[in-house]
Design an enzyme around this catalytic site. Sequence first.
Site, PDB file in Angstrom:
ATOM      1  N   GLU A  96       1.395  -1.325  -0.427  1.00 29.48           N
ATOM      2  CA  GLU A  96      -0.331   0.024   0.327  1.00 29.48           C
ATOM      3  C   GLU A  96       0.870   1.285   0.323  1.00 29.48           C
ATOM      4  OE1 GLU A  96      -2.488  -1.474   3.483  1.00 29.48           O
ATOM      5  OE2 GLU A  96      -1.649  -0.029   4.151  1.00 29.48           O
ATOM      6  N   CYS A 117       3.440   8.240   0.541  1.00 36.23           N
ATOM      7  CA  CYS A 117       3.999   7.282   1.587  1.00 36.23           C
ATOM      8  C   CYS A 117       4.412   6.165   1.310  1.00 36.23           C
ATOM      9  CB  CYS A 117       3.167   6.776   3.421  1.00 36.23           C
ATOM     10  SG  CYS A 117       2.747   6.321   4.007  1.00 36.23           S
ATOM     11  N   CYS A 124       6.433  -7.795   7.662  1.00 39.31           N
ATOM     12  CA  CYS A 124       7.576  -7.155   8.187  1.00 39.31           C
ATOM     13  C   CYS A 124       7.103  -8.106   9.021  1.00 39.31           C
ATOM     14  CB  CYS A 124       6.742  -5.857   9.191  1.00 39.31           C
ATOM     15  SG  CYS A 124       8.593  -4.960   9.771  1.00 39.31           S
ATOM     16  N   CYS A 128       5.710  -4.896  16.126  1.00 35.65           N
ATOM     17  CA  CYS A 128       4.910  -4.255  16.886  1.00 35.65           C
ATOM     18  C   CYS A 128       4.104  -4.596  17.169  1.00 35.65           C
ATOM     19  CB  CYS A 128       5.449  -2.819  16.226  1.00 35.65           C
ATOM     20  SG  CYS A 128       7.254  -2.606  15.694  1.00 35.65           S
ATOM     21  N   CYS A 131       0.219  -2.503  15.235  1.00 29.03           N
ATOM     22  CA  CYS A 131       0.524  -2.237  14.619  1.00 29.03           C
ATOM     23  C   CYS A 131       0.002  -4.108  13.428  1.00 29.03           C
ATOM     24  CB  CYS A 131       1.901  -2.902  13.321  1.00 29.03           C
ATOM     25  SG  CYS A 131       2.411  -1.731  11.664  1.00 29.03           S
ATOM     26  N   CYS A 345      -0.281   2.008   8.052  1.00 28.24           N
ATOM     27  CA  CYS A 345       0.916   1.340   7.875  1.00 28.24           C
ATOM     28  C   CYS A 345      -0.003  -0.257   8.622  1.00 28.24           C
ATOM     29  CB  CYS A 345       1.533   1.317   9.533  1.00 28.24           C
ATOM     30  SG  CYS A 345       3.206  -0.168   8.961  1.00 28.24           S
TER      31      CYS A 345
HETATM   32  N1  SAH Z   1       8.746   0.385  10.236  1.00 28.79           N
HETATM   33  C1  SAH Z   1       9.230   1.316  10.176  1.00 28.79           C
HETATM   34  C2  SAH Z   1       7.795   2.376   9.220  1.00 28.79           C
HETATM   35  C3  SAH Z   1       6.827   1.595   9.029  1.00 28.79           C
HETATM   36  S1  SAH Z   1       5.383   2.048  10.217  1.00 28.79           S
HETATM   37  C4  SAH Z   1       8.932   2.152  11.228  1.00 28.79           C
HETATM   38  O1  SAH Z   1       8.296   1.426  11.833  1.00 28.79           O
HETATM   39  O2  SAH Z   1       8.870   3.358  11.582  1.00 28.79           O
HETATM   40  C5  SAH Z   1       4.835   3.668   9.966  1.00 28.79           C
HETATM   41  C6  SAH Z   1       3.960   4.567  11.331  1.00 28.79           C
HETATM   42  O3  SAH Z   1       2.981   3.989  11.377  1.00 28.79           O
HETATM   43  C7  SAH Z   1       4.738   4.001  12.339  1.00 28.79           C
HETATM   44  O4  SAH Z   1       5.220   5.349  13.389  1.00 28.79           O
HETATM   45  C8  SAH Z   1       4.306   2.761  13.115  1.00 28.79           C
HETATM   46  O5  SAH Z   1       4.405   2.793  14.332  1.00 28.79           O
HETATM   47  C9  SAH Z   1       2.863   3.513  13.056  1.00 28.79           C
HETATM   48  N2  SAH Z   1       2.243   3.004  12.887  1.00 28.79           N
HETATM   49  C10 SAH Z   1       1.377   1.206  12.384  1.00 28.79           C
HETATM   50  N3  SAH Z   1       0.319   1.716  13.189  1.00 28.79           N
HETATM   51  C11 SAH Z   1       0.024   2.229  13.635  1.00 28.79           C
HETATM   52  C12 SAH Z   1      -1.616   2.915  13.725  1.00 28.79           C
HETATM   53  N4  SAH Z   1      -1.903   1.261  13.987  1.00 28.79           N
HETATM   54  N5  SAH Z   1      -2.072   3.787  14.682  1.00 28.79           N
HETATM   55  C13 SAH Z   1      -0.899   4.586  14.135  1.00 28.79           C
HETATM   56  N6  SAH Z   1       0.258   4.553  13.795  1.00 28.79           N
HETATM   57  C14 SAH Z   1       0.606   3.338  13.333  1.00 28.79           C
END
Ligand code: SAH
Length: 365
Positions: A96, A117, A124, A128, A131, A345
Site C-alpha cells: 500500500e 507514503c 514486516c 510491533c 501495528c 501502516c
Molecule cells: N517500520 C517503520 C516504518 C513503518 S511504520 C517504523 O516503524 O517506523 C510507519 C509509522 O506508522 C510508524 O511510526 C508506526 O509505528 C505507525 N503506525 C503503525 N500502526 C499504527 C496505527 N495503528 N496507528 C497509528 N500509527 C501507526
Amino acid sequence: MNKKPDKQSAHGFSLEDWENWMQDCGQPKFRAKQITDWVFQKRVKSFADMTNLGAGLREKLEAEFSLETLDCSRIQGSADTTQKFLFRLHDGRLVETVMIPANQNFAGSRSPRITLCVSSQVGCAYDCKFCASGLAGFTRNLSAGEIVSQVISAEQETGKKVQNLVFMGMGEPLANLTNLTKAIEILNADWGLNIGARHITVSTSGLAPQIEKLAQVPLQIRLALSLHGASDEVRERIMPVNKKYPISRLFEALEKWRDVKKQKITFEYILIEEVNDDLTEAKLLASRAKQLHAKVNLIPYNTVEGLPWKRPSVEQQDAFLGVLKSRGVPATLRREKGHDIEAACGQLRLQEEEKLQEVAANSPS
Ligand code: SAH
C-alpha cells in the site's frame, strides 16, 4: 498486466547501472542518460518509443527490461482527499501507498507539498504489537524498482507530482537497506525523480546499526524514529525490537546520525490508551527529546481490527502534548488525516487479504 518477473524493472536502474550496461553492450556512455530521460522524465510506456536509440538496442532493452508501472488493485479516497492505493506486484503480492495532499497536517507540519507514503517490504518481521503490518508476518523485501514504481504509479494514477516522500508504509525500511539506498538514489537524482533529499524521510522502528550505516549515505535525507515508549519497560512491551536494541543503544546511533547530518530527528509517538499515554512517560519523553534536540510527533492510535488497543481521550492527548510543550520540546499532535480510510501502516492490505482469503475459503476447490 503484470510485468514478467524474468525482466528487470527499469525503475530500479540508476544512471551508473545503465552506464555499465551500455559499456557491456559496446554502446557509448551517453546512451545511459538518454534512457534515464525516457524512463524517469518522459515516462514512455514502451522501449519502441525511445526514438533516439537504434532499433537493435531497443529490442535488446525490450527483451531484458520492463517499463511497467504497478497494477492498481484498489484506490480508496477519503473525505479529506487522502488517497490510498493498493498496488499488486508481479508475484501477486500487495503493497500500500498513501498520497496526502498539499496543505494537510502531516508529520508535524502543514506541508505545502504533496506527500507520498511508500512501503519498503511486503509484511514486516518486527512484530510491533499495535501495528497491522506485522499481523500477517514478513513475506519479502521490495526491490529498488518496486519502491520507485510506487511513486511513478501514484503519479500516473493521480496526475500529480510527488514532492515529499516518507517511508512510513508497510515494512521496516532499514531491514532492506541495500534496496532502500538504491531507491533513494534514484528518487533524489536529477536524472531520476528529482525529489529533494530534505523531502525524503526514512522511518524506522530502531535498528541501531543500520541507522549508523544510513547516516553514511551522503544525502541530507531525514530520519524519523518510531519511539512509542520513553522507557525500556514501556517500549519493550509493544516493540520487541527494543530487546535487541534498547534505548541506550538506539540513542548512541541517533547521536551519530545527528553528528553526521547536523539535523533534527523526529520521534514518532503513537498515543495508546493505558499503554504509553501516562504523563510520567510524557516527562521522560521530554527529557529524551531534549537530550537529542529531537522534535516529537504525537499520533493518536488508529484502531486496528483484531487488536485490543485504543486511542486515548482528546483530553489525555492534549495533556500529554502539554507536558512536552511546557518543557520546551517542539511537539505536534497529528490529528490523523485519512483515519477514515485506515491509512496507518498495513491496514488496507490486511483487509484486502482477509477478503481474498474469505473468497478462497468459500469457493469450491
Ligand atoms: N517500520 C517503520 C516504518 C513503518 S511504520 C517504523 O516503524 O517506523 C510507519 C509509522 O506508522 C510508524 O511510526 C508506526 O509505528 C505507525 N503506525 C503503525 N500502526 C499504527 C496505527 N495503528 N496507528 C497509528 N500509527 C501507526
